[in-house]
Design a protein around this motif. Structure first.
Motif, PDB file in Angstrom:
ATOM      1  N   VAL A 257       0.842  -1.194   0.000  1.00  0.00           N
ATOM      2  CA  VAL A 257       0.000   0.000   0.000  1.00  0.00           C
ATOM      3  C   VAL A 257       0.879   1.245   0.000  1.00  0.00           C
ATOM      4  N   ILE A 258       0.252   2.417  -0.036  1.00  0.00           N
ATOM      5  CA  ILE A 258       1.020   3.655  -0.158  1.00  0.00           C
ATOM      6  C   ILE A 258       2.000   3.818   1.004  1.00  0.00           C
ATOM      7  N   GLY A 259       1.549   3.535   2.221  1.00  0.00           N
ATOM      8  CA  GLY A 259       2.428   3.695   3.379  1.00  0.00           C
ATOM      9  C   GLY A 259       3.647   2.797   3.321  1.00  0.00           C
ATOM     10  N   THR A 260       3.455   1.525   2.946  1.00  0.00           N
ATOM     11  CA  THR A 260       4.588   0.606   2.857  1.00  0.00           C
ATOM     12  C   THR A 260       5.463   0.940   1.654  1.00  0.00           C
ATOM     13  N   PHE A 261       4.848   1.452   0.594  1.00  0.00           N
ATOM     14  CA  PHE A 261       5.594   1.867  -0.594  1.00  0.00           C
ATOM     15  C   PHE A 261       6.519   3.042  -0.252  1.00  0.00           C
ATOM     16  N   VAL A 262       5.997   4.007   0.506  1.00  0.00           N
ATOM     17  CA  VAL A 262       6.818   5.137   0.957  1.00  0.00           C
ATOM     18  C   VAL A 262       7.976   4.637   1.811  1.00  0.00           C
ATOM     19  N   LEU A 267      13.288   4.572   2.931  1.00  0.00           N
ATOM     20  CA  LEU A 267      14.337   3.964   3.743  1.00  0.00           C
ATOM     21  C   LEU A 267      15.028   2.814   3.026  1.00  0.00           C
ATOM     22  N   GLY A 268      14.267   2.082   2.204  1.00  0.00           N
ATOM     23  CA  GLY A 268      14.858   0.942   1.509  1.00  0.00           C
ATOM     24  C   GLY A 268      15.763   1.363   0.369  1.00  0.00           C
ATOM     25  N   GLN A 269      15.260   2.217  -0.527  1.00  0.00           N
ATOM     26  CA  GLN A 269      16.034   2.652  -1.694  1.00  0.00           C
ATOM     27  C   GLN A 269      16.613   4.051  -1.528  1.00  0.00           C
ATOM     28  N   GLN A 270      16.349   4.681  -0.402  1.00  0.00           N
ATOM     29  CA  GLN A 270      16.867   6.017  -0.071  1.00  0.00           C
ATOM     30  C   GLN A 270      16.500   7.065  -1.128  1.00  0.00           C
ATOM     31  N   ASP A 271      15.330   6.890  -1.728  1.00  0.00           N
ATOM     32  CA  ASP A 271      14.807   7.884  -2.677  1.00  0.00           C
ATOM     33  C   ASP A 271      13.862   8.793  -1.877  1.00  0.00           C
ATOM     34  N   TYR A 272      14.441   9.694  -1.103  1.00  0.00           N
ATOM     35  CA  TYR A 272      13.678  10.495  -0.158  1.00  0.00           C
ATOM     36  C   TYR A 272      12.717  11.457  -0.846  1.00  0.00           C
ATOM     37  N   SER A 273      13.134  12.033  -1.949  1.00  0.00           N
ATOM     38  CA  SER A 273      12.280  13.009  -2.638  1.00  0.00           C
ATOM     39  C   SER A 273      11.023  12.346  -3.190  1.00  0.00           C
ATOM     40  N   PHE A 274      11.197  11.191  -3.831  1.00  0.00           N
ATOM     41  CA  PHE A 274      10.047  10.494  -4.405  1.00  0.00           C
ATOM     42  C   PHE A 274       9.099  10.010  -3.316  1.00  0.00           C
ATOM     43  N   SER A 275       9.642   9.452  -2.234  1.00  0.00           N
ATOM     44  CA  SER A 275       8.788   8.969  -1.149  1.00  0.00           C
ATOM     45  C   SER A 275       8.044  10.122  -0.486  1.00  0.00           C
ATOM     46  N   THR A 276       8.676  11.293  -0.385  1.00  0.00           N
ATOM     47  CA  THR A 276       8.003  12.464   0.174  1.00  0.00           C
ATOM     48  C   THR A 276       6.884  12.929  -0.744  1.00  0.00           C
ATOM     49  N   ALA A 277       7.116  12.875  -2.052  1.00  0.00           N
ATOM     50  CA  ALA A 277       6.073  13.250  -3.013  1.00  0.00           C
ATOM     51  C   ALA A 277       4.870  12.307  -2.890  1.00  0.00           C
TER      52      ALA A 277
END
Length: 306
Positions: A257-262, A267-277
């Motif tokens: 789901v969105i929460g686990t995807f974020v 934290l998993g792929q360290q793509d902070y900008s995308f996860s914040t979006a």
């Protein structure tokens, strides 16, 4: 006129300074822990580098949101989120209401309080404990459920690794944990109904079922509407903590789901900008759902939460 009005307002404030002082800790909590972190939203518009910080990272405008729209994985995640949330609303939302109505009809207080205690105790268990409990119960090798299946002559089923069963398990465990607690809220709503209404209904010849339908349910309606609007507002939440403790890569297809995807992207792929979006998208949609739900409630039920 304006000066006079302002003077009267200031006089009211000075006469109630002690009451306003009591509000300050709550306001401070909201400011520090709710509003100050909103500064981090800027990351969604940057190509964020953890070593450069927000001030030193490159601004990319809406690129992260374009990436979000083009992501096929995100649409699968969004579908999973909506389906799991809708299942929980359709199946689990009415049960506490019915349970509260039935418990209200129990006249033996000892029995009533015992049932209430038993059904709301799971609410106080963390999802880590509950997931461990159900992982053991549903284990294909040593679980009670599969032991019963084998005893009946069937083959063991790996429930938590099977996409056909995973969503059903999420709904069942969420209900097991929260139905009792939600029922307490509706029981409190019933308790606020004036006893004279039941007495008047009884005098008019209404039986227990008719009293439930004509007195208890209308009296619960404001609470039902409030809880439903709040539940609609969290439509895209879907129980992130629950899923994080129960899912695995084999059920990403139906359980991510969105929460686990974020969590995985940030934290998993360290793509902070995308996860914040993604998180900002989730929050904005949740806010809009609450506003729309409140508007519909005001239009059709003549009730509003603000």
């Amino acid at each position: 006129m304006d000066l006079g009005k302002a003077g009267r307002q200031w006089k009211v404030i000075r006469s109630n300074l002690d009451m306003y002082a009591l509000v300050l800790p709550g306001l401070a909590f909201l400011l520090i822990f709710k509003y100050t972190p909103m500064y981090g939203i800027l990351i969604a518009f940057q190509d964020f580098n953890i070593f450069s910080g927000i001030g030193g990272s490159e601004w990319v405008g809406l690129n992260q949101f374009e990436k979000l729209i083009r992501s096929e994985e995100f649409y699968q995640v969004l579908t999973n989120t909506l389906l799991i949330s809708l299942y929980k609303i359709v199946i689990l939302f009415p049960i506490p209401i019915v349970l509260a109505l039935l418990l209200n009809e129990v006249r033996r207080m000892f029995f009533k309080r015992a049932i209430q205690t038993i059904i709301y105790l799971p609410h106080f268990l963390s999802w880590v404990i509950i997931s461990g409990l159900f992982i053991n119960i549903l284990s294909p090798t040593s679980g009670i459920v599969n032991g019963l299946i084998k005893w009946l002559g069937g083959e063991p089923v790996s429930f938590l690794s099977d996409n056909d069963f995973f969503r059903s398990i999420l709904v069942f465990t969420a209900g097991w944990k929260e139905i009792g607690w939600n029922a307490i809220i509706f029981i409190a709503a019933i308790a606020s109904i004036e006893q004279e209404q039941y007495e008047a209904a009884a005098i008019d010849g209404a039986g227990r079922i008719r009293q439930m339908i004509s007195v208890s349910l209308p009296g619960m309606l404001p609470t039902i509407v409030l809880m439903f609007i709040l539940r609609i507002g969290s439509l895209l939440e879907a129980g992130t903590e629950q899923i994080l403790t129960m899912y695995n890569p084999l059920v990403y297809e139906t359980g991510d789901v969105i929460g686990t995807f974020v969590y995985r992207m940030g934290l998993g792929q360290q793509d902070y900008s995308f996860s914040t979006a993604v998180g900002l998208f989730n929050s904005v949609v949740g806010f809009l759902l609450i506003v729309i739900g409140n508007m519909l409630s005001r239009k059709f039920l003549k009730r509003s939460i603000w």
